[in-house]
Design a protein around this motif. Sequence first.
Motif, PDB file in Angstrom:
ATOM      1  N   GLY A 390      17.850  14.121  60.834  1.00 40.41           N
ATOM      2  CA  GLY A 390      18.026  13.952  59.384  1.00 40.41           C
ATOM      3  C   GLY A 390      19.353  14.431  58.865  1.00 40.41           C
ATOM      4  N   ASN A 391      20.378  14.501  59.736  1.00 39.30           N
ATOM      5  CA  ASN A 391      21.666  15.045  59.327  1.00 39.30           C
ATOM      6  C   ASN A 391      22.762  14.001  59.227  1.00 39.30           C
ATOM      7  OD1 ASN A 391      20.928  17.758  59.004  1.00 39.30           O
ATOM      8  ND2 ASN A 391      21.022  18.107  61.209  1.00 39.30           N
ATOM      9  N   SER A 392      22.410  12.725  59.137  1.00 35.07           N
ATOM     10  CA  SER A 392      23.401  11.668  58.962  1.00 35.07           C
ATOM     11  C   SER A 392      23.350  11.145  57.535  1.00 35.07           C
ATOM     12  CB  SER A 392      23.157  10.530  59.958  1.00 35.07           C
ATOM     13  OG  SER A 392      23.416  10.966  61.282  1.00 35.07           O
ATOM     14  N   TYR A 393      24.419  10.438  57.162  1.00 25.82           N
ATOM     15  CA  TYR A 393      24.595  10.063  55.754  1.00 25.82           C
ATOM     16  C   TYR A 393      25.421   8.794  55.665  1.00 25.82           C
ATOM     17  CZ  TYR A 393      27.235  10.202  51.311  1.00 25.82           C
ATOM     18  OH  TYR A 393      27.860   9.877  50.137  1.00 25.82           O
ATOM     19  N   LEU A 394      25.068   7.929  54.725  1.00 26.14           N
ATOM     20  CA  LEU A 394      25.846   6.736  54.417  1.00 26.14           C
ATOM     21  C   LEU A 394      25.986   6.649  52.899  1.00 26.14           C
ATOM     22  CD1 LEU A 394      27.289   4.216  55.450  1.00 26.14           C
ATOM     23  CD2 LEU A 394      25.115   3.012  55.426  1.00 26.14           C
ATOM     24  N   GLN A 395      27.208   6.490  52.419  1.00 25.97           N
ATOM     25  CA  GLN A 395      27.499   6.601  50.985  1.00 25.97           C
ATOM     26  C   GLN A 395      26.783   5.545  50.161  1.00 25.97           C
ATOM     27  OE1 GLN A 395      31.540   5.755  49.940  1.00 25.97           O
ATOM     28  NE2 GLN A 395      31.410   6.708  47.932  1.00 25.97           N
ATOM     29  N   ASN A 396      26.194   5.996  49.064  1.00 23.61           N
ATOM     30  CA  ASN A 396      25.649   5.110  48.037  1.00 23.61           C
ATOM     31  C   ASN A 396      26.696   4.980  46.948  1.00 23.61           C
ATOM     32  OD1 ASN A 396      24.335   3.846  45.940  1.00 23.61           O
ATOM     33  ND2 ASN A 396      22.775   5.430  45.642  1.00 23.61           N
ATOM     34  N   VAL A 397      27.367   3.813  46.874  1.00 27.33           N
ATOM     35  CA  VAL A 397      28.463   3.643  45.921  1.00 27.33           C
ATOM     36  C   VAL A 397      27.972   3.563  44.488  1.00 27.33           C
ATOM     37  CG1 VAL A 397      29.996   2.552  47.595  1.00 27.33           C
ATOM     38  CG2 VAL A 397      28.413   1.134  46.293  1.00 27.33           C
ATOM     39  N   TYR A 398      26.645   3.418  44.294  1.00 24.52           N
ATOM     40  CA  TYR A 398      26.095   3.354  42.935  1.00 24.52           C
ATOM     41  C   TYR A 398      25.496   4.692  42.492  1.00 24.52           C
ATOM     42  CZ  TYR A 398      26.341  -1.703  43.660  1.00 24.52           C
ATOM     43  OH  TYR A 398      26.775  -2.979  43.913  1.00 24.52           O
ATOM     44  N   ALA A 399      25.621   5.729  43.333  1.00 21.90           N
ATOM     45  CA  ALA A 399      24.999   7.015  43.033  1.00 21.90           C
ATOM     46  C   ALA A 399      25.411   7.509  41.653  1.00 21.90           C
ATOM     47  CB  ALA A 399      25.389   8.045  44.101  1.00 21.90           C
ATOM     48  N   PRO A 400      24.479   8.112  40.874  1.00 21.18           N
ATOM     49  CA  PRO A 400      23.099   8.437  41.252  1.00 21.18           C
ATOM     50  C   PRO A 400      22.107   7.279  41.087  1.00 21.18           C
ATOM     51  CG  PRO A 400      23.540   9.274  39.075  1.00 21.18           C
ATOM     52  CD  PRO A 400      24.819   8.637  39.549  1.00 21.18           C
ATOM     53  N   GLU A 402      20.247   3.603  42.103  1.00 22.29           N
ATOM     54  CA  GLU A 402      19.788   3.077  43.385  1.00 22.29           C
ATOM     55  C   GLU A 402      20.717   1.970  43.864  1.00 22.29           C
ATOM     56  OE1 GLU A 402      15.765   1.007  45.321  1.00 22.29           O
ATOM     57  OE2 GLU A 402      15.757   1.804  43.274  1.00 22.29           O
ATOM     58  N   ASP A 403      21.014   1.972  45.163  1.00 23.40           N
ATOM     59  CA  ASP A 403      21.861   0.959  45.775  1.00 23.40           C
ATOM     60  C   ASP A 403      20.972  -0.170  46.297  1.00 23.40           C
ATOM     61  OD1 ASP A 403      23.562  -0.580  47.361  1.00 23.40           O
ATOM     62  OD2 ASP A 403      24.756   1.144  47.972  1.00 23.40           O
ATOM     63  N   PRO A 404      21.134  -1.414  45.780  1.00 23.48           N
ATOM     64  CA  PRO A 404      20.234  -2.504  46.208  1.00 23.48           C
ATOM     65  C   PRO A 404      20.388  -2.887  47.676  1.00 23.48           C
ATOM     66  CG  PRO A 404      22.025  -3.352  44.842  1.00 23.48           C
ATOM     67  CD  PRO A 404      22.108  -1.870  44.772  1.00 23.48           C
ATOM     68  N   GLU A 405      21.544  -2.582  48.283  1.00 23.09           N
ATOM     69  CA  GLU A 405      21.771  -2.974  49.676  1.00 23.09           C
ATOM     70  C   GLU A 405      21.524  -1.832  50.658  1.00 23.09           C
ATOM     71  OE1 GLU A 405      22.183  -5.995  50.207  1.00 23.09           O
ATOM     72  OE2 GLU A 405      22.722  -6.695  48.205  1.00 23.09           O
ATOM     73  N   LEU A 406      21.151  -0.666  50.149  1.00 19.90           N
ATOM     74  CA  LEU A 406      20.995   0.517  51.000  1.00 19.90           C
ATOM     75  C   LEU A 406      19.558   1.028  50.933  1.00 19.90           C
ATOM     76  CD1 LEU A 406      22.621   2.534  52.799  1.00 19.90           C
ATOM     77  CD2 LEU A 406      22.906   3.930  50.749  1.00 19.90           C
ATOM     78  N   ARG A 407      18.954   1.214  52.088  1.00 22.71           N
ATOM     79  CA  ARG A 407      17.570   1.708  52.133  1.00 22.71           C
ATOM     80  C   ARG A 407      17.499   2.927  53.043  1.00 22.71           C
ATOM     81  NH1 ARG A 407      15.465  -2.318  54.151  1.00 22.71           N
ATOM     82  NH2 ARG A 407      14.832  -1.652  56.238  1.00 22.71           N
ATOM     83  N   THR A 408      16.887   3.988  52.540  1.00 20.76           N
ATOM     84  CA  THR A 408      16.739   5.226  53.309  1.00 20.76           C
ATOM     85  C   THR A 408      15.262   5.519  53.496  1.00 20.76           C
ATOM     86  OG1 THR A 408      18.809   6.099  52.395  1.00 20.76           O
ATOM     87  CG2 THR A 408      17.323   7.673  53.423  1.00 20.76           C
ATOM     88  N   GLU A 409      14.851   5.683  54.747  1.00 21.20           N
ATOM     89  CA  GLU A 409      13.463   5.977  55.070  1.00 21.20           C
ATOM     90  C   GLU A 409      13.393   7.328  55.779  1.00 21.20           C
ATOM     91  OE1 GLU A 409      11.480   2.569  57.029  1.00 21.20           O
ATOM     92  OE2 GLU A 409      13.417   1.564  56.771  1.00 21.20           O
ATOM     93  N   HIS A 410      12.356   8.099  55.441  1.00 20.54           N
ATOM     94  CA  HIS A 410      12.109   9.375  56.108  1.00 20.54           C
ATOM     95  C   HIS A 410      10.814   9.253  56.914  1.00 20.54           C
ATOM     96  CE1 HIS A 410      15.296  11.359  53.817  1.00 20.54           C
ATOM     97  NE2 HIS A 410      14.845  10.712  52.767  1.00 20.54           N
ATOM     98  N   TYR A 411      10.839   9.730  58.142  1.00 24.37           N
ATOM     99  CA  TYR A 411       9.684   9.557  59.015  1.00 24.37           C
ATOM    100  C   TYR A 411       9.428  10.840  59.804  1.00 24.37           C
ATOM    101  CZ  TYR A 411      13.303   8.890  62.598  1.00 24.37           C
ATOM    102  OH  TYR A 411      14.387   9.059  63.416  1.00 24.37           O
TER     103      TYR A 411
END
Length: 439
Positions: A390-400, A402-411
Amino acid sequence: MSALGSPFRPLGADEGEDEPRPAEIESLCMACLRHGTTRLLLTRIPFFREVLVGSFACHSCGWADAEIQSAGRLQDRGVRYTLAVRTRQDLNREVVKTDCATARIPELEFEIPAFSQKGALTTIEGIIDRSVAGLEQDQPVRKETDPDVARKIDEFILKLKHLKEVDEAFTFVLDDPSGNSFVENPRAPQRDEGLVVAHYKRSAEQAAMLGIEEEEADEKSVEPADDLRNEVLQFNTNCPECNAPAKTNMKLVQIPHFKEVVIMATNCEDCGLRTNEVKSGGAIEPLGTKITLHVTDPSDMTRDLLKSETCRVEIPELEFELGMAALGGKFTTLEGLLKDIQTLVEKNPFTLGDSCAPGRAEKLSVFSRKLQQILDGQRRVHFVMDDPAGNSYLQNVYAPEEDPELRTEHYKRSFEQNEELGLNDMKTEDYETEASSEQ
């Protein structure tokens, strides 16, 4: 007064009995030295702040003037608005330009310096018109004294007027160290694709221009963590290639909307080797993270990303997977990581010489060309980062937002993933009691 008792009425609101009205003051006209009327109004600009709008009109000579001043304090940071003007509607955007703001049009190398014009509540077209009027003011005298300069100014005035046709897109930049200028977002509160707003810390020169003193930080009150963020640590080591003495720089960096990471870079002066590595500055997260980006535009290549040493990278459309150990930890952009993958593929020693299996070099060459198409924006793919720690990251250019092209899942991690991270045999609770019982 309004229901809330505020002296500020919304910009553009209809005048009512309960709304504050402009105050009128009899003033001296500086053109004819007769009496005119000054009107002052406290108004509130939507999605911005309160301002004081003032105007003067002389009924004797017809001279009129208007200006705007911030009704609040100086902001903590300066602000810079960058607008891509593409249509005539963009020229109608309302602009609050304080007298300490600088306006620029880079395409024409044109700049309106701070304090050269009074503050104004206008539009982008209005700023262009005011600039044209200012340049035309002394042209009659200039044509007699310096015809060459007057001719060049006439040519430039034509270029400014031509901007209002918007035959070609141009950029409008408004930079205000006081933080009190504003460019309208007609889609507010939604994000404006053509408008970039950046806040920055004022320099010493800008603070002096505003007549304020920079607050000097008390060294005793600085937290050790804050002091570490502002310092690059350096320690001696040996080059991993030639074993010559080298130096490694280490810096603690805070990634916005994520966490702290440690960036280490080694530069060997003997063999020229340069390496960089990224380590997470925090603990392993309770859940793993899977980040999926649908790459649809060349601008996606500029997104910042952090690939930890425990992260796998996948591109399903190319049937490509990069294991955890490959490339190590990196803090770069999507373009930078794809280029590193491309270099890894092209310089693979098993694709060179007689030992290369038939067809393998051709397959890797085709794969390299597909990667290049992604880099050039000619191929749409899904870019997947799967990090059990869980220590990787990809920038959300629309932060804060929601980015329509970016999906983050936690498992929840599997037993095998915990085993690979060394967590199954790690005991963090009651370990002292268990150790004493074994003795």
